[in-house]
Design a protein around this motif. Structure first.
Motif, short mmCIF file in Angstrom:
data_model
loop_
_atom_site.label_atom_id
_atom_site.label_comp_id
_atom_site.label_asym_id
_atom_site.label_seq_id
_atom_site.Cartn_x
_atom_site.Cartn_y
_atom_site.Cartn_z
N UNK A 75 -6.42 12.72 21.53
CA UNK A 75 -5.87 13.27 20.28
C UNK A 75 -5.21 12.16 19.46
N UNK A 78 -7.77 9.95 17.91
CA UNK A 78 -8.44 10.64 16.79
C UNK A 78 -7.57 10.66 15.53
N UNK A 79 -6.26 10.68 15.75
CA UNK A 79 -5.36 10.64 14.58
C UNK A 79 -5.50 9.32 13.83
N UNK A 85 -17.04 13.92 6.82
CA UNK A 85 -18.33 14.39 7.36
C UNK A 85 -19.31 14.69 6.24
N UNK A 91 -12.00 23.74 5.26
CA UNK A 91 -11.64 25.14 5.54
C UNK A 91 -11.76 25.88 4.21
N UNK A 106 -1.03 17.37 11.82
CA UNK A 106 -1.21 17.20 13.27
C UNK A 106 -0.49 15.95 13.79
N UNK B 200 -11.57 31.83 14.04
CA UNK B 200 -11.08 30.55 13.52
C UNK B 200 -11.68 29.36 14.24
N UNK B 202 -14.02 27.37 13.42
CA UNK B 202 -14.22 26.20 12.55
C UNK B 202 -12.93 25.40 12.42
N UNK B 203 -11.86 26.15 12.19
CA UNK B 203 -10.57 25.48 11.98
C UNK B 203 -10.10 24.79 13.27
N UNK B 206 -12.00 21.70 13.75
CA UNK B 206 -11.53 20.65 12.85
C UNK B 206 -10.20 20.06 13.34
N UNK B 207 -9.32 20.95 13.79
CA UNK B 207 -8.01 20.47 14.29
C UNK B 207 -8.21 19.47 15.42
N UNK B 209 -10.83 17.57 15.82
CA UNK B 209 -11.41 16.35 15.28
C UNK B 209 -10.40 15.47 14.56
N UNK B 210 -9.39 16.10 13.95
CA UNK B 210 -8.39 15.29 13.24
C UNK B 210 -7.25 14.86 14.17
N UNK B 211 -7.37 15.21 15.44
CA UNK B 211 -6.42 14.67 16.42
C UNK B 211 -5.28 15.58 16.82
N UNK B 212 -5.47 16.90 16.66
CA UNK B 212 -4.41 17.81 17.12
C UNK B 212 -4.40 17.82 18.65
N UNK B 213 -3.20 17.82 19.21
CA UNK B 213 -3.10 17.87 20.68
C UNK B 213 -3.36 19.30 21.16
N UNK B 216 -0.54 21.55 20.34
CA UNK B 216 -0.48 21.89 18.91
C UNK B 216 -1.42 23.06 18.60
#
Lengths: 224, 295
Positions: A75, A78-79, A85, A91, A106, B200, B202-203, B206-207, B209-213, B216
Motif C-alpha cells: 500500500x 502504491x501511494x 489509466x 468514480x 489514503x 462498491x 469499483x471504488x 481503486x482504493x 490501486x491508489x495505496x489504501x491500506x 483503511x
C-alpha cells in the motif's frame, strides 16, 4: 526506479502479451512506450504498478520486488506510484474534486492541503469550473484530465500514464505535457504509453517501441 | 488527516450511498432488540413476582384427628427429616373454628348450631426460602401427604403449576427471541455489508490501486456494523422504555399489576443488551468483510 528482467506476461496458454522484457528506467527519467494497439504497452504499465503479476521474470520498483510485497508495504509503495489509466477508473458518482482527493486521502493528507492541491491541479488542467461536477457528466477529454490530476495529486515518485492525450486537442495536450514535465523536473520518474508522436518527439527522452509483446527498438528522441 | 478521520468520512459515505438498505437493517435490528428486550422484561418481572409470591407459600396438612403433644413432636421430627422448615404450626379444631368465625365476621351467626369441632385439625408448614421451586414444593407436599394421620395437603397446587408452566413458556420465548436477535443482527448486517461491498467493487478496487491500506478499506465497514448495533439497540430499548412507561401509567390503578413492583431492566442488563447487539452486528460485518472483501 524501475527494473524489469526477462519479464513475460501470458493470458492463458495462447496469448503472449509480453515476452522477455528487460528494461531499466532511471529515477527522474521521462520514458515513452510506443507501439500499435495490442503491442503490450498497457500490460507493461499494469505490471509496473502491480495491477497484474508477471508470468515470468522479476520486476523491481524503487528497489522492491513489487510482486513479493503485501499488505502495508505494498500500500505504501502504491501511494508513491501515480497511475492515469487508459479507462480512467474514475468514480462516476463522485465529483471531480472527490475523485482527485481520493489519492491524497489514503495518505492521510490534511483536508486543507487536499483542497489546495485539488484547486491547483484543476487550474493547471483548465477544469476549475468542473470542481463540483459529477465525473459521469464530463466529456472524455475532461475525464482524462481528471484521471491525470488524480495520478499526480499525491506527488508520487513514479507516474505511469496510459495514452494521456488520446482525447485532447493540441492546446490541452500541451497543458497536460507541461504538467508532466514540471513533475518530471521536480524529480518524478514518468512513464508514458502513447500513440501520439507529437509528445515524445519534442524532448530528449528514451522511447521504447513494443511490437507483439517484445521490444522492437529502444531509441532516444531528439529535441526539435 | 489522520486515520480515524479518514475512516469516519469513508463510513459516512458508505451510509449515505446505501442509506436504504442501511435503514432496513437498522430497523430490523431495532425490532429484534425490542422483541427480545420485551420478553426479557416480562420474564424478569414474572420471576420477581414469582419470588414475591413464593415468600407467601405455606403447605397445609389436614389431619384426620387432632394430634396430642407427643404426636406433635413426632410429626415435627418427621417433617424436619425431609428438610428444615421456616415454621411448623399446629392448628387445633377449635382454633380452626375460631379463625373461620373471625373470617365470616358479621355472618358468623351461620355457624350457630354447628359443632365446634367440625373443621379438621391441621399443620401449617412454611418451607425454607431455599425450598421454593415448584418441583421441590411438589415433592415436599407428596412427603407430607404420607405423614401418619394426614388426609390432604393444600398449597395452591393448581395455581403454582400454571405459574410454573407460564414461566417455563416465557423462558422458551426469551430464548427464541434471543435467537431471533442473534440471527437478524448477524445475518442482516452481514447481508447489508455484503451488498455495500458488491455495490462498491469499483471504488474498493481503486482504493487498493491508489495505496489504501487494508485497515483503511475494512475499518469503515466494521464501523458500520458497530453503528448498526449501537443505534439498533438504543432505538429498540428506547421504544421498550416508552412502552413500559405507557403500561405503568395506564395500569397503576389498584389491580393485578399493582400487586407487583413492575420494574424496567437493570442498567447492567441494558448495557449487556447494547454490547451484545454491537458485538453481533460487528461479527456480521466482520464475516462479510472476511468473505467478500479481499484486499
Amino acid at each position: 526506479m524501475v527494473e524489469m528482467i526477462k519479464v513475460s506476461r501470458n493470458y492463458g496458454t495462447d496469448i503472449k502479451a509480453l515476452t522477455d522484457i528487460s528494461l531499466t528506467i532511471d529515477t527522474g527519467e521521462m520514458f515513452f512506450l510506443i507501439g500499435r494497439s495490442g503491442a503490450g504497452k498497457t500490460t507493461l504499465l499494469k505490471l509496473i504498478c502491480n495491477m497484474e503479476t508477471p508470468s515470468n521474470g522479476l520486476i523491481e520498483v524503487a528497489g522492491y520486488n513489487i510482486n513479493n510485497l503485501k499488505g502495508k508495504k505494498l500500500a505504501h509503495l502504491r501511494q508513491k506510484i501515480g497511475v492515469a489509466y487508459q479507462d480512467f477508473k474514475l468514480l462516476n458518482n463522485r465529483t471531480v474534486a472527490e475523485n482527485i482527493a481520493i489519492a491524497m486521502e489514503v495518505s492521510y493528507k490534511k483536508p486543507l492541503a487536499i483542497r489546495q492541491t485539488v484547486r491547483d491541479l484543476l487550474l493547471q488542467l483548465q477544469l476549475t469550473d468542473k470542481h463540483n461536477t459529477i465525473t459521469e457528466e464530463l466529456s472524455r477529454g475532461e475525464q482524462q484530465r481528471v484521471a491525470l490530476a488524480r495520478a499526480v495529486a499525491n506527488s508520487p515518485r513514479l507516474i505511469l500514464v496510459d495514452e494521456p492525450t488520446g482525447n485532447l486537442d493540441a492546446n490541452t495536450t500541451e497543458r497536460v505535457m507541461n504538467l508532466l514535465s514540471r513533475r518530471n523536473k521536480a524529480g518524478a520518474t514518468i512513464v508514458i504509453a502513447t500513440h501520439d508522436p507529437s509528445i515524445y518527439q519534442k524532448g530528449n527522452h528514451r522511447v521504447m517501441e513494443l511490437r507483439d509483446g517484445t521490444i522492437h527498438s529502444l531509441t532516444r528522441s531528439k529535441a526539435s | 488527516m489522520n486515520f480515524w478521520l479518514a475512516v469516519f468520512r469513508q463510513a459516512g459515505r458508505n451510509l449515505r450511498q446505501t442509506w436504504m438498505s442501511q435503514l432496513m437493517t437498522f430497523l430490523t435490528v431495532s425490532l429484534s432488540v425490542l422483541i427480545f428486550a420485551f420478553f426479557y422484561l416480562v420474564y424478569t418481572n414474572t420471576i420477581g413476582a414469582s419470588d414475591k409470591l413464593s415468600e407467601e407459600i405455606r403447605l397445609i396438612v389436614y389431619l384426620n384427628e387432632e394430634p396430642g403433644p407427643e404426636m406433635q413432636q413426632q410429626l415435627i421430627r418427621k417433617i424436619n427429616n425431609f428438610d428444615d422448615t421456616e415454621e411448623i404450626r399446629f392448628v387445633s379444631k377449635q382454633e380452626a373454628y375460631d379463625r373461620f368465625a373471625a373470617q365470616l365476621g358479621d355472618d358468623s351467626d351461620v355457624l350457630d348450631g354447628m359443632p365446634k369441632d367440625f373443621l379438621p385439625a391441621s399443620i401449617e408448614v412454611v418451607p425454607l426460602q431455599t425450598l421454593r421451586g415448584f418441583s421441590e414444593i411438589k415433592l415436599f407436599s407428596e412427603y407430607l401427604a404420607k405423614l401418619p394421620g394426614s388426609e390432604k395437603v393444600q398449597y395452591g397446587q393448581e395455581w403454582m403449576e400454571r405459574f410454573y408452566y407460564f414461566t417455563q413458556l416465557l423462558t422458551i420465548v426469551v430464548l427464541l427471541s434471543a435467537s431471533l436477535l442473534i440471527l437478524t443482527a448477524t445475518f442482516m448486517v452481514s447481508y447489508t455489508i455484503r451488498l455495500t461491498i458488491m455495490g462498491r467493487q469499483d471504488e474498493l478496487e481503486l482504493l487498493k490501486l491508489v495505496g489504501a491500506t487494508n485497515s483503511y478499506i475494512r475499518t469503515p465497514f466494521l464501523l458500520e456494523g458497530i453503528l448498526q448495533g449501537l443505534m439498533g439497540s438504543l432505538i429498540g430499548l428506547s421504544a421498550l422504555y416508552a412502552l413500559f412507561r405507557w403500561i405503568t401509567l395506564h395500569f397503576t390503578d389498584p389491580g393485578l399489576l399493582n400487586m407487583f413492583h413492575f420494574n424496567f431492566l437493570q442498567p447492567v442488563i441494558i448495557a449487556a443488551i447494547i454490547l451484545t447487539s454491537i458485538g453481533l452486528c460487528t461479527l456480521g460485518s466482520f464475516t462479510s468483510i472476511q468473505k467478500f472483501l479481499k484486499v
